[in-house]
Design a protein around this motif. Structure first.
Motif, mmCIF file in Angstrom:
data_model
loop_
_atom_site.group_PDB
_atom_site.id
_atom_site.type_symbol
_atom_site.label_atom_id
_atom_site.label_comp_id
_atom_site.label_asym_id
_atom_site.label_seq_id
_atom_site.Cartn_x
_atom_site.Cartn_y
_atom_site.Cartn_z
ATOM 1 N N ASN A 137 -3.732 3.754 -0.319
ATOM 2 C CA ASN A 137 -4.330 2.439 0.111
ATOM 3 C C ASN A 137 -3.775 1.993 1.620
ATOM 4 O OD1 ASN A 137 -5.742 0.330 -0.319
ATOM 5 N ND2 ASN A 137 -4.515 -0.904 -1.661
ATOM 6 N N PRO A 138 -4.136 3.151 2.504
ATOM 7 C CA PRO A 138 -3.607 2.760 3.876
ATOM 8 C C PRO A 138 -3.766 1.418 4.497
ATOM 9 C CG PRO A 138 -5.279 4.532 3.812
ATOM 10 C CD PRO A 138 -4.903 4.198 2.327
ATOM 11 N N GLY A 139 -2.795 0.898 5.115
ATOM 12 C CA GLY A 139 -2.885 -0.548 5.598
ATOM 13 C C GLY A 139 -2.647 -1.463 5.046
ATOM 14 N N VAL A 140 -2.077 -1.235 3.814
ATOM 15 C CA VAL A 140 -1.537 -2.300 2.963
ATOM 16 C C VAL A 140 0.079 -2.146 2.817
ATOM 17 C CG1 VAL A 140 -1.419 -3.020 0.495
ATOM 18 C CG2 VAL A 140 -3.409 -2.431 1.540
ATOM 19 N N LEU A 141 0.788 -3.382 3.035
ATOM 20 C CA LEU A 141 2.279 -3.628 3.019
ATOM 21 C C LEU A 141 2.965 -2.703 3.979
ATOM 22 C CD1 LEU A 141 2.896 -3.341 -0.795
ATOM 23 C CD2 LEU A 141 3.036 -5.503 0.810
ATOM 24 N N VAL A 142 2.407 -1.405 4.275
ATOM 25 C CA VAL A 142 3.629 -0.459 5.266
ATOM 26 C C VAL A 142 2.535 0.647 5.530
ATOM 27 C CG1 VAL A 142 3.730 1.025 2.850
ATOM 28 C CG2 VAL A 142 5.748 0.820 4.857
ATOM 29 N N ASP A 143 3.014 1.052 6.760
ATOM 30 C CA ASP A 143 2.285 1.941 7.533
ATOM 31 C C ASP A 143 3.059 3.577 7.383
ATOM 32 O OD1 ASP A 143 0.185 0.325 8.571
ATOM 33 O OD2 ASP A 143 1.476 -0.307 10.001
ATOM 34 N N LYS A 191 7.928 5.211 0.541
ATOM 35 C CA LYS A 191 6.472 5.415 0.780
ATOM 36 C C LYS A 191 6.323 7.169 1.257
ATOM 37 C CE LYS A 191 2.031 4.979 1.949
ATOM 38 N NZ LYS A 191 0.979 4.633 0.932
ATOM 39 N N ARG A 192 7.142 7.246 2.160
ATOM 40 C CA ARG A 192 7.225 8.697 2.515
ATOM 41 C C ARG A 192 7.541 9.683 1.154
ATOM 42 N NH1 ARG A 192 9.279 6.762 7.348
ATOM 43 N NH2 ARG A 192 11.384 7.090 6.535
ATOM 44 N N ALA A 193 8.487 9.250 0.628
ATOM 45 C CA ALA A 193 9.109 9.968 -0.652
ATOM 46 C C ALA A 193 7.979 9.862 -1.763
ATOM 47 C CB ALA A 193 10.159 9.472 -1.090
ATOM 48 N N LEU A 194 7.245 9.100 -1.905
ATOM 49 C CA LEU A 194 6.362 9.164 -3.182
ATOM 50 C C LEU A 194 4.930 9.575 -2.619
ATOM 51 C CD1 LEU A 194 7.391 5.876 -5.170
ATOM 52 C CD2 LEU A 194 8.116 8.322 -5.251
ATOM 53 N N ASP A 195 4.382 9.419 -1.291
ATOM 54 C CA ASP A 195 3.289 9.350 -0.812
ATOM 55 C C ASP A 195 3.239 10.277 0.418
ATOM 56 O OD1 ASP A 195 0.369 9.294 -0.437
ATOM 57 O OD2 ASP A 195 0.324 7.231 -0.106
#
Lengths: 530, 530
Positions: B524-530, B514-518
């Motif tokens: 979509n904050p709150g979904v799957l991962v913070d 997530k940090r690498a791609l976004d």
């Protein structure tokens, strides 16, 4: 004492062709135009090869898990590709691991990884060692190298007969796995060519493909949950038959080739042993018709266990066909119901494309003592790598490579690959290399062609010759939209083409994942990601 | 003018039950013990709801792609879960996006994402908006929220009839997709219950399951390549029928629920339209026998298109069965060959477990104008969400949830879930909630049970009541080894249980990805991962 494995070549040491058998083989291959000098390279003794001194001393607590004897280190230096065998025969063992460890438990493995991270030691997870892509050969010598042989973590631990699932340790070799499932009447039915000498963990780490042509033949379709030790902790996924919860955790480890963690066990989907079987071989005068018929069969939804199309040269060299035609080998299996109607329909589809079944199709209920698909496959394929090793000792260049492409793209890919390899042969030897093609797997959207190359060698230059042919073949594959792996991994050998085919944002994600799970970068450096 | 969609409830606005039909429905449900007060909640006008002022002004270059009218914002606030419908009816639209954008091209989408990253705007990728897990509802109000409606990126772009594959834009709705494949005689054959109103991109982002019970029914098995726009660049995978090259790139995006990128198109595997079909309904006195028979059928390797087991209450409420028995609905389909022998074998397996087929089994070659599986399924299922909406307006609590578990674990899970939901009903209402169960998918290693809950509501407390039942159900599922999703995503609603089930090292990997791609964390904050 257990039967010794060959340290330098394929399989059992006692199955290597002797001098007399090798001479007969040399005479046979000379008949199809492969010139050999007739001498058989000597197998060296690892103890006399002066392996580099181990740069690594294990802590006392781990010492009894570790070995440094030359034979063990030599056997863990390379995989089993042609170029590995040639280098072993020449005593080129510069990439020998400093130490080989044999964990007996997951706790041992955790301790070994902790030590590797603390002391900056490169770790090569090693299952059966049958890699043909440089997957177990650590070429980065900047750090000491620890090969972790996982065959001590073996055995079927638990069988859930109701759900048809089994929990199996990663170091379990194929025959051991099937032997332990047999009392329950179950089978994993995953038979890669390396079956006898490869492990469940290796299959998972490389996304192995089994012998069956369609259906659930890839190990990723047979796995319900995996357990992985990473430097950042142990990951165990939930065993459920299906889940849509986020990106699949298991799919991160499947195909990770030892770079993100070490797989220690898995829940796999097992099934009843087949009882019904029907098979036929279909002759085609034209390869294009045979390709179209194969496509029709796989797009029909019939799901043959075997759907192996051999091109002209493969039919001749691999199946003894003398009349220049092609062969499609069809087979169906079921544990539950007769499969004659499925075979008949497949043969009907072949006839519509000009195919002629060689022999009457047959249907039988298999007797317990009848040869089953495994045994039959074993007869056909198991001896091939031993022949390859003998040819290597005789100085020939003999190797295979694979890809998968769309049906629409196959004709162009097939022609380009044959052409590229033949021309590479001419450039090197003045005569074209022989290239044969068969389909190992077929999908509704395309085949997985598998090529075998035979070329003349020159003593001392065999690896360079093969590498040159391999580059030509790989460029032709990539230029024609094929995927780049072998049995079925990337390893170190396919990195240049893999890096070009992999989407850049996925490479970013993989690097970030690597940093998160293996911050010291100790796991299988050089594979997949830097 | 196109037919208007309902902004507050399921599907077409004109399909909502009117007052008279709702009164008849209330009478019917009263008969099975669900007390309703008889009043029908009014549907509010979004223009009168005083939506929060948009906190966002698009740059001039993007202004023509954007809308801020209350109806559009209201329609993009929630998905289509029961709790969404209830909140819409109550005018609770606090989570309305500030802006809704309609990209017409991938370039538009890239420009929108660039703007969102530069201005720190949360982005909700929005396909058909049929999420039932809070997947399109951005509850984090710390930043302005941009909903990106992808239905403008639609259509079948390219069909490869030889390889049976089609390149399709992500915003294509189910019927549009099938309509555009039909002239080629092809079908994707992916029919989730939301088919009419959901998109290919949504199916891919949530790893959707189709209507068919076995075989290639999940969208991940039907996709050959995906194209994804991420803040770190565009990812396009190679279209090959299979590959073992590293961890699958596609599997990173499949199930990523809009958190790692926005899917813009995919190559999917299509097939000939079915011509042969056979079906039967089998009656069982005992549910345990029916479960065992279902397991036998799926473990036989027969691959029924339909293998839907209804428990007693589901048989009564869903199939009008009056005698207290259970029903297993079996169906087989093929585009190539008759399937009567497969159905006969399945029925034989059912008889061996005490099942009785209701009607003679039938085999037919389907006429072009005959009702096909889609049409039949449509009749059965399409009306269900409209009834749900009417019951919501009448004050009832009606919702569904799903899981998947092993066959060995099913009995305990089923009993625990029924018990937990019934008790939650007693705790809340003094009377047990009604819970029915059917299998939507069956695998050799376990079923995917799908539960429907009917409970009394209290005006204004419906969401709280449902949330309390949902917690009880989810705890029972997780305690009994079931996976936690709904249709078939995690979204925001399942995070607490998903976080518990997800292996910790996989969570580390996902956060790193997530940090690498976004890196700005806009997706979509709150979904799957913070």
């Amino acid at each position: 004492m257990s039967r010794p494995r060959s340290w330098w070549g394929w399989g059992w040491a006692d199955r290597a062709l002797d001098a007399e058998a090798s001479r007969r083989l040399a005479a046979r291959v000379a008949a199809f135009g492969l010139p050999l000098d007739g001498t058989l390279a000597r197998v060296p003794d690892p103890a006399g090869l002066g392996l580099p001194e181990p740069r690594l001393t294990p802590p006392a607590s781990l010492a009894e898990l570790c070995r440094t004897d030359p034979l063990t280190r030599a056997a863990h230096t390379h995989g089993k590709a042609y170029r590995d065998v040639v280098r072993n025969l020449r005593g080129e063992l510069d990439h020998a691991p400093d130490l080989v460890a044999y964990p007996r438990s997951e706790a041992d493995l955790v301790a070994l990884l902790d030590w590797a991270v603390a002391d900056d030691v490169a770790v090569v997870p090693y299952g059966g060692g049958t890699s043909v892509v440089g997957g177990v050969e650590c070429r980065d010598r900047s750090r000491p190298v620890l090969s972790i042989d996982l065959t001590g973590l073996s055995g079927v631990v638990e069988v859930d007969e109701i759900s048809r699932a089994a929990r199996i340790r990663a170091g379990t070799l194929g025959p051991e796995l099937e032997d332990q499932l047999r009392p329950s009447g179950l089978t994993l039915r995953h038979f890669p060519q390396s079956f006898e000498f490869s492990t469940l963990g290796g299959w998972l780490a490389t996304r192995a493909g089994g012998h069956f042509a369609t259906g659930h033949t890839h190990i990723e379709d047979l796995v319900a949950a995996v357990r992985v030790v990473t430097p950042a902790g142990v990951a165990g996924s939930l065993r459920v038959p299906g889940s849509g919860a986020g990106p699949s955790p298991d799919r991160l480890w499947l195909g990770s080739e030892g770079t993100l963690g070490v797989i220690t066990e898995a829940w796999v989907r097992v099934q009843s042993r087949p009882r019904f079987r029907a098979a036929a071989a279909v002759r085609f005068e034209e390869y294009a018709d045979a390709v179209a018929a194969t496509r029709d069969v796989v797009q029909s939804g019939l799901q043959p266990a075997n759907c192996r199309l051999l091109d002209r040269l493969e039919s001749m060299l691999g199946a003894g066909v003398r009349d220049g035609s092609c062969r499609l080998l069809l087979g169906f299996e079921s544990a539950d119901h007769p499969v004659d109607s499925a075979l008949n329909r497949a043969v009907q589809l072949c006839r519509a494309r000009g195919g002629h079944p060689d022999a009457p199709t047959r249907e039988k209920e298999m007797r317990a003592d009848a040869p089953d698909a495994v045994a039959e496959w074993r007869d056909t394929f198991v001896s091939a790598p031993y022949l390859r090793d003998a040819l290597a000792r005789l100085g020939a260049v003999v190797e295979t490579f694979e890809t998968a492409c769309t049906w629409a793209g196959f004709d162009a890919l097939h022609a380009a690959v044959i052409d590229a390899v033949a021309h590479a042969g001419i450039a090197i030897n003045g005569s074209p290399a022989l290239v044969t093609c068969r389909f190992t797997h077929v999908y509704p959207d395309g085949p997985a062609p598998y090529f075998t190359v035979y070329a003349a060698g020159r003593r001392g230059a065999e690896v360079a010759i093969w590498d040159q042919i391999k580059v030509a073949a790989s460029e032709a594959i990539v230029a024609n939209g094929g995927t780049i792996t072998h049995h079925h991994a990337v390893g170190r050998d396919h990195r240049p083409w893999y890096d070009r085919q992999r989407p850049d944002p996925f490479a970013l994600a993989l690097r970030a994942t690597k940093r998160a799970l293996d911050p010291a970068g100790v796991l299988n450096p050089g594979v997949l990601v830097d």
